[in-house]
Each structure stands twice: as C-alpha cells, then as structure tokens.
Design an enzyme around this catalytic site. Structure first.
Site, PDB file in Angstrom:
ATOM      1  N   LYS A   1     -29.571 -68.076  45.641  1.00 39.91           N
ATOM      2  CA  LYS A   1     -28.954 -67.187  44.661  1.00 39.91           C
ATOM      3  C   LYS A   1     -28.964 -65.751  45.179  1.00 39.91           C
ATOM      4  O   LYS A   1     -29.814 -65.391  45.998  1.00 39.91           O
ATOM      5  CB  LYS A   1     -29.766 -67.225  43.353  1.00 39.91           C
ATOM      6  CG  LYS A   1     -29.653 -68.513  42.561  1.00 39.91           C
ATOM      7  CD  LYS A   1     -30.468 -68.423  41.273  1.00 39.91           C
ATOM      8  CE  LYS A   1     -30.396 -69.718  40.478  1.00 39.91           C
ATOM      9  NZ  LYS A   1     -29.054 -70.036  39.951  1.00 39.91           N
TER      10      LYS A   1
ATOM     11  N   ASP B   1     -36.664 -70.633  34.198  1.00 36.91           N
ATOM     12  CA  ASP B   1     -35.872 -71.856  34.373  1.00 36.91           C
ATOM     13  C   ASP B   1     -36.677 -73.102  33.971  1.00 36.91           C
ATOM     14  O   ASP B   1     -36.210 -74.229  34.137  1.00 36.91           O
ATOM     15  CB  ASP B   1     -35.381 -71.961  35.817  1.00 36.91           C
ATOM     16  CG  ASP B   1     -34.077 -72.738  35.944  1.00 36.91           C
ATOM     17  OD1 ASP B   1     -33.373 -72.884  34.929  1.00 36.91           O
ATOM     18  OD2 ASP B   1     -33.773 -73.193  37.060  1.00 36.91           O
TER      19      ASP B   1
ATOM     20  N   LYS C   1     -36.353 -79.722  31.346  1.00 39.73           N
ATOM     21  CA  LYS C   1     -36.233 -79.218  32.723  1.00 39.73           C
ATOM     22  C   LYS C   1     -37.302 -78.161  32.929  1.00 39.73           C
ATOM     23  O   LYS C   1     -37.329 -77.144  32.222  1.00 39.73           O
ATOM     24  CB  LYS C   1     -34.843 -78.599  32.945  1.00 39.73           C
ATOM     25  CG  LYS C   1     -34.733 -77.770  34.242  1.00 39.73           C
ATOM     26  CD  LYS C   1     -33.342 -77.150  34.436  1.00 39.73           C
ATOM     27  CE  LYS C   1     -33.317 -76.195  35.643  1.00 39.73           C
ATOM     28  NZ  LYS C   1     -31.995 -75.545  35.839  1.00 39.73           N
TER      29      LYS C   1
ATOM     30  N   ASP D   1     -36.425 -70.916  40.209  1.00 43.89           N
ATOM     31  CA  ASP D   1     -35.199 -71.433  40.826  1.00 43.89           C
ATOM     32  C   ASP D   1     -34.583 -70.362  41.723  1.00 43.89           C
ATOM     33  O   ASP D   1     -33.851 -69.492  41.250  1.00 43.89           O
ATOM     34  CB  ASP D   1     -34.210 -71.857  39.730  1.00 43.89           C
ATOM     35  CG  ASP D   1     -32.908 -72.410  40.309  1.00 43.89           C
ATOM     36  OD1 ASP D   1     -32.876 -72.701  41.526  1.00 43.89           O
ATOM     37  OD2 ASP D   1     -31.941 -72.551  39.528  1.00 43.89           O
TER      38      ASP D   1
ATOM     39  N   ASP E   1     -28.551 -75.538  44.446  1.00 45.64           N
ATOM     40  CA  ASP E   1     -28.802 -74.755  43.233  1.00 45.64           C
ATOM     41  C   ASP E   1     -28.464 -75.542  41.955  1.00 45.64           C
ATOM     42  O   ASP E   1     -28.803 -75.118  40.863  1.00 45.64           O
ATOM     43  CB  ASP E   1     -27.992 -73.455  43.296  1.00 45.64           C
ATOM     44  CG  ASP E   1     -28.494 -72.403  42.313  1.00 45.64           C
ATOM     45  OD1 ASP E   1     -29.588 -72.593  41.737  1.00 45.64           O
ATOM     46  OD2 ASP E   1     -27.785 -71.392  42.139  1.00 45.64           O
TER      47      ASP E   1
ATOM     48  N   GLU F   1     -29.967 -77.981  40.720  1.00 49.58           N
ATOM     49  CA  GLU F   1     -31.187 -78.773  40.874  1.00 49.58           C
ATOM     50  C   GLU F   1     -31.708 -79.346  39.565  1.00 49.58           C
ATOM     51  O   GLU F   1     -32.388 -80.368  39.561  1.00 49.58           O
ATOM     52  CB  GLU F   1     -32.281 -77.914  41.526  1.00 49.58           C
ATOM     53  CG  GLU F   1     -33.108 -77.010  40.589  1.00 49.58           C
ATOM     54  CD  GLU F   1     -32.295 -75.945  39.870  1.00 49.58           C
ATOM     55  OE1 GLU F   1     -31.190 -75.614  40.340  1.00 49.58           O
ATOM     56  OE2 GLU F   1     -32.756 -75.448  38.834  1.00 49.58           O
TER      57      GLU F   1
ATOM     58  N   ARG G   1     -30.276 -80.856  37.103  1.00 56.27           N
ATOM     59  CA  ARG G   1     -29.761 -82.198  36.802  1.00 56.27           C
ATOM     60  C   ARG G   1     -30.438 -83.245  37.662  1.00 56.27           C
ATOM     61  O   ARG G   1     -30.586 -84.400  37.236  1.00 56.27           O
ATOM     62  CB  ARG G   1     -28.227 -82.201  36.964  1.00 56.27           C
ATOM     63  CG  ARG G   1     -27.760 -81.890  38.350  1.00 56.27           C
ATOM     64  CD  ARG G   1     -26.290 -81.465  38.408  1.00 56.27           C
ATOM     65  NE  ARG G   1     -26.077 -80.108  37.925  1.00 56.27           N
ATOM     66  CZ  ARG G   1     -24.887 -79.515  37.848  1.00 56.27           C
ATOM     67  NH1 ARG G   1     -23.790 -80.162  38.210  1.00 56.27           N
ATOM     68  NH2 ARG G   1     -24.783 -78.282  37.394  1.00 56.27           N
TER      69      ARG G   1
HETATM   70  N1  BES Z   1     -31.025 -72.454  36.403  1.00 48.23           N
HETATM   71  C1  BES Z   1     -29.662 -72.333  36.747  1.00 48.23           C
HETATM   72  C2  BES Z   1     -28.762 -72.043  35.543  1.00 48.23           C
HETATM   73  C3  BES Z   1     -28.996 -70.718  34.862  1.00 48.23           C
HETATM   74  C4  BES Z   1     -28.231 -69.609  35.213  1.00 48.23           C
HETATM   75  C5  BES Z   1     -29.906 -70.594  33.854  1.00 48.23           C
HETATM   76  C6  BES Z   1     -28.430 -68.404  34.580  1.00 48.23           C
HETATM   77  C7  BES Z   1     -30.103 -69.385  33.212  1.00 48.23           C
HETATM   78  C8  BES Z   1     -29.367 -68.287  33.577  1.00 48.23           C
HETATM   79  C9  BES Z   1     -29.168 -73.636  37.369  1.00 48.23           C
HETATM   80  O1  BES Z   1     -30.111 -74.323  38.119  1.00 48.23           O
HETATM   81  C10 BES Z   1     -28.071 -73.278  38.305  1.00 48.23           C
HETATM   82  O2  BES Z   1     -28.320 -72.618  39.273  1.00 48.23           O
HETATM   83  N2  BES Z   1     -26.867 -73.734  37.997  1.00 48.23           N
HETATM   84  C11 BES Z   1     -25.723 -73.451  38.797  1.00 48.23           C
HETATM   85  C12 BES Z   1     -24.946 -74.727  38.942  1.00 48.23           C
HETATM   86  C13 BES Z   1     -23.862 -74.638  39.969  1.00 48.23           C
HETATM   87  C14 BES Z   1     -24.445 -74.526  41.357  1.00 48.23           C
HETATM   88  C15 BES Z   1     -23.004 -75.883  39.865  1.00 48.23           C
HETATM   89  C16 BES Z   1     -24.906 -72.385  38.085  1.00 48.23           C
HETATM   90  O3  BES Z   1     -24.835 -72.414  36.846  1.00 48.23           O
HETATM   91  O4  BES Z   1     -24.394 -71.518  38.744  1.00 48.23           O
HETATM   92 ZN    ZN Z   2     -32.061 -74.029  37.616  1.00 50.36          ZN
HETATM   93 MN    MN Z   3     -30.203 -73.669  40.115  1.00 52.98          MN
END
Ligand code: BES
Ligand code: ZN
Ligand code: MN
Length: 498
Positions: free
Chosen positions: A274, A285, A262, A267, A344, A346, A348
């Site tokens: 966020k 990210d 990824k 992000d 968010d 994204e 996946r």
């Molecule tokens: N890149 C983030 C996950 C992340 C969070 C990585 C903190 C490193 C530190 C990912 O894209 C994300 O935003 N995931 C969301 C998913 C949710 C919207 C289902 C999350 O984990 O909040």
């Molecule tokens: Zn992300």
């Molecule tokens: Mn995200």
C-alpha cells in the site's frame, strides 16, 4: 467505565443536574419546576433567554444557577412521547462532553420509562470511553473529570435491572474498542489470542490454533497471507454455551449460531504494498475480529440464552523475503485453489479458511462474518452504513431491523452470478481479485464460494464503519466497535430462548 447508579427523583445538593426536556409550551420535564423554584426562577429565565425549545439534539448549559448546583444542563428530547431507545442513548451520550469539568452529575430521567432511563445510562457510558493507555504525561486538569453519574428514575429498581444487560454490552463494546485501538506492534496475532483466552473468566471456552495446527489442517489461504510476517498467525474459536451450559452439547442439541471476524492485525498490503500515506489506519484491519470478540464477551457477560461460536482469523500481512507473491497459487482448507493476483486482497483469503472450518466443525444455524474488507465499500456507502451481503432474505431483514434500532446501520448490497464470473482464473479455481468495478461485491462473491449448500450467511463489510474520524453521540472518535451492539441485539431480539 463511568460509575453509574440509579436513585429516586430528588434534587441533588451539588454537582451538575441534567434535565431531559420535551418540546412544547410550556417546556416539560422531570425536576424542571423543582429546580426552577430552588434557583429562584434562574433556570426558566436562562432557557427562555437561550430560546431553548426542547428540540431533540439541542442543549442549553446554565452555569452556577444557585441551589448549590454547579450547572444545570437542559437536553431536548423532542415531541412528547417520541423518545426511542436510540434517542435516549443519544441524549445520554450528548450530555457527556458537557460534563467534562464536573466530577459528579445526575440526570433527571423520572419522566421516561425505566427502559429509557437505562438507555440514557448506556449512551452516557458509551460516549465516555477513552483509550488513554499510552498517554503518560496528560495533566489531570486536561482529563475529563466525570466519574460518577446518577440516573434519577421514577422506578430506580426497575431501571437498574434494565441496565444490567446493557452494562455487559458496554463492556463488550469497550473491549472491542480497546483491541481495535491498540497499535500493531502491541496487538500481534498471538497477543490478541491471549486476550481472547483471558475471556475464559467470563465463562467462555476458548481454543487457539497456531501455525503448526493450521498448516496441518491445510489452511493454505490463511497461511499464505501469514507467511510474510515474523509474527505467527492464530485462529481463535470462542464458545458461549448459554443454552447447553458448560456441558458438551449432546448430538441432538441445536447447532450454534456463528460469528466470524477478519483479524488482520496490520495490513501493509504485502508485496502488493500500500502507499505510505494513511497506512497507519491498517492497524484497525482486525476490527471484524475485534467485533466478534466484543460480541462473545457481551453474550457471556449478560449470560445470553443462546449457543454461539465466535471464530477469528488473526494474521499480519507483511512484505518480506518469505512473503507470498502475486501469482502464487494456494490451496484453501476447502480444497479450492486460489490464484493470489494481489496480496492486498488478503482478508478474503483469511476468511475463506475460517469459514470453511466453521462449517466443518459446527454446521452452524447461520454464519455472519464481519470484515474491513474493501476500500470499495467506503466509496459506495461512505461512513454511514456497513455493506450487508446475504444469501438469506430473512436473516438479512432481521439485521436490517436491529440496525435501525441500534443505530449501527447496514445497507443491503447485491450478489449475482455475473459478479462471480469476474473471479474466474486462467490457472486455478478462482483468483482473489476481479475487475476494477464493484470491488466490494466481487469480494463478497469470493467469500460466498466458501459458503456451502446455501447455509444462511451474512457478510458485513465494515471498512467504512470500524473507525470514526469524528465524535458522534455515543462514540468518541476512533474505534467504534461497530457490530457488537448490532449483533448483540440480533441475538437478544431473535435467537434467545428458542
Ligand atoms: N483492509 C483493506 C480494506 C480497507 C481499506 C479497509 C481502507 C479499511 C480502509 C483490504 O485488505 C484491502 O486492501 N482491500 C483492497 C482490495 C483490492 C486489492 C482488490 C482494496 O480495497 O483496495
Ligand atoms: Zn485488509
Ligand atoms: Mn489488504
């Protein structure tokens, strides 16, 4: 990188001398009695006064002990013959901050095997990493001075041989740490792709796809994430043909192993934006992609006897007038439709298309993806273990064992239909988020929907591991390059010469 050399055991005439000392009465270690004699007993007197016992992880610094040495540093390596490869790396790493004021130093490793002496070198090299490209005003006296490190070994030639592949691994780790450390205004998807192309000098073959090609192929999931950003997306495919050579592999050639990363260069969350606090972390990210690039550079650098492909999906996730909206439905490259309920989630979406492309193109032996995919995996496992999800017990077990050896630890997490059901959409084949609970698992279930026909697959959620807020033995705080050493070891232990 530190300039590391190997030499026969002999007392150095200047600089710092590091002793690796075993626990026991009396303390034992290569060059201990020699340096103690040369300093008129100063070294053992100091160690006794400090009650230094040689416990693994302990140290004692003796300043100006005499005999021309600026300091002698004792490092405990624990019970006799208990030193492991990882323990040797940690010993080497723990020495580095103690040598910050020295320009040159020697580590007396004549009491351990050539392999362990090389591991000490690796640990020291890994810990000495710094990302200081953007510090223009740092005074020389504030910078660590150490530039030359001699490893004094019983068999220096053998130790130097053992160091050669480890050095390539350190270079791969440093490349990965550099990429992950770069800010997102510099490391756009296009810039990261350019840095991948530059790796052709190592013998990698590198292909880059831009938005036109990906749109034409039908990468609706990846392109949906990319469309909010002014920075164009890229997909990079890196080939290392260590078995089939530079030639195009014959039809009968064994399929390659595949690594997928990824690479969200920033992000913001997109329209599902966020919060501001901590958003700067999202420059890393792309650490999954950074690990894949570092791994491919390592395999090429040490000329690994394996055919491997590394694919990274590079996009920036931004909110804008052209960004995708919550509720949009996109058609992935696999043909499956996805209702994007949260922009968010994204990572996946990016992986879905790259994974499908990987199978179409290469029908690989197995696929391992790395992604900073969910905050939920950090809630579950903290910053000690990456989450490991797999449909293949044998591959999962191989990774778990090399994880122990390298110290890049993984913990197996479950996959099950009951979790998958949470992805059911009212309008499309699936939605990109499920309920509140088990978020790392439902994310893995989403990715599994793009893995065809039970192809062996591992997903590593490295969100808690990609960046460290504190120094550890072999990783200064910051980008860790988690995954490079783990997967390099997986290859060397299980997939070379076969
Ligand atoms: N890149 C983030 C996950 C992340 C969070 C990585 C903190 C490193 C530190 C990912 O894209 C994300 O935003 N995931 C969301 C998913 C949710 C919207 C289902 C999350 O984990 O909040
Ligand atoms: Zn992300
Ligand atoms: Mn995200």
């Amino acid at each position: 990188m530190l300039d590391i050399g190997f030499a026969k055991s002999a007392l150095p005439k200047s600089g710092a001398l590091v002793l690796l000392l075993e626990e026991g009465e009396p303390l034992a270690g290569n060059l201990l009695s020699a340096v103690d004699e040369a300093t008129g007993g100063a070294v053992l007197r100091a160690l006794t006064a400090a009650e230094f016992k040689g416990r693994a992880g302990s140290n004692c610094v003796i300043l100006a002990p005499g005999a021309g040495l600026s300091r002698v540093i004792a490092i405990g390596i624990g019970k006799p013959d208990s030193l492991t490869q990882r323990g040797a790396e940690e010993a080497g790493g723990n020495v580095v901050p103690l040598l910050a004021r020295e320009t040159h130093a020697a580590i007396a490793a004549g009491g351990v095997s050539a392999e362990l002496a090389a591991a000490v070198a690796m640990g020291a090299a890994l810990r000495a990493y710094r990302f200081d490209r953007y510090r223009t005003k740092e005074k020389a006296e504030d910078k660590p001075r150490l530039s030359k490190l001699a490893i004094l070994a019983a068999q220096p030639v053998k130790a130097r041989e053992a160091w050669a592949p480890l050095k390539a691994t350190v270079e791969g780790v440093f490349l990965s740490r550099d990429l992950v450390s770069e800010p997102a205004n510099i490391l756009t998807p296009a810039e990261m792709a350019d840095r991948c192309v530059a790796l052709e000098k190592l013998g990698l073959k590198v292909e880059v796809l831009g938005p036109k090609e990906m749109t034409k192929l039908g990468f609706g999931a990846l392109m949906g994430v990319a469309m909010g950003s002014a920075n164009e997306p890229r997909m990079v495919v890196m080939h290392w043909n260590g078995v089939s050579g530079g030639k195009k592999p014959a039809k009968s050639a064994a399929p390659p192993i595949a690594f997928i990363g990824k690479g969200v260069t920033f992000d913001t969350g997109g329209i599902s934006i966020k919060p501001a606090a901590g958003m700067e972390d999202m420059k890393w990210d792309m650490a999954g992609a950074g690990a894949v690039v570092g791994l491919m550079a390592t395999l090429a650098g040490r000329k690994a006897k394996v055919d491997a492909v590394g694919l990274v999906g590079l996009v920036e996730n931004m909110p804008s007038g052209t960004a995708q909206r919550p509720g949009d439905v996109v058609t992935s490259y696999s043909g499956q439709t996805i209702e994007v309920l949260n922009t968010d989630a994204e990572g996946r979406l990016v992986l879905a298309d790259v994974i499908h492309y990987c199978q179409e193109q290469f029908n690989p032996r197995f696929m391992i993806d790395l992604a900073t995919l969910t905050g939920a995996i950090i809630v579950a496992l903290g910053q000690e273990y990456a989450g490991l999800f797999s449909n293949d017990d044998a591959l999962a077990a191989q990774i778990a064992s090399v994880a122990e050896e390298t110290g890049e630890k993984t913990w197996r997490m479950p996959l099950a239909d009951a979790y998958d059901r949470g992805l059911k959409s009212d309008i499309a084949d699936m939605k990109n988020i499920a309920g509140r609970y088990g978020g790392a698992i439902t994310a893995a279930q989403f990715i599994q929907r793009f893995v065809q026909g039970g192809k062996p697959w591992v997903h590593l959620d490295i969100a808690g591991m990609a960046w460290s807020s504190k120094d550890t033995a072999t990783t200064p705080k910051g980008a860790t390059a988690f995954g490079v050493r783990l997967l390099d070891r997986l290859v060397s232990a299980h997939y070379e010469n076969s």
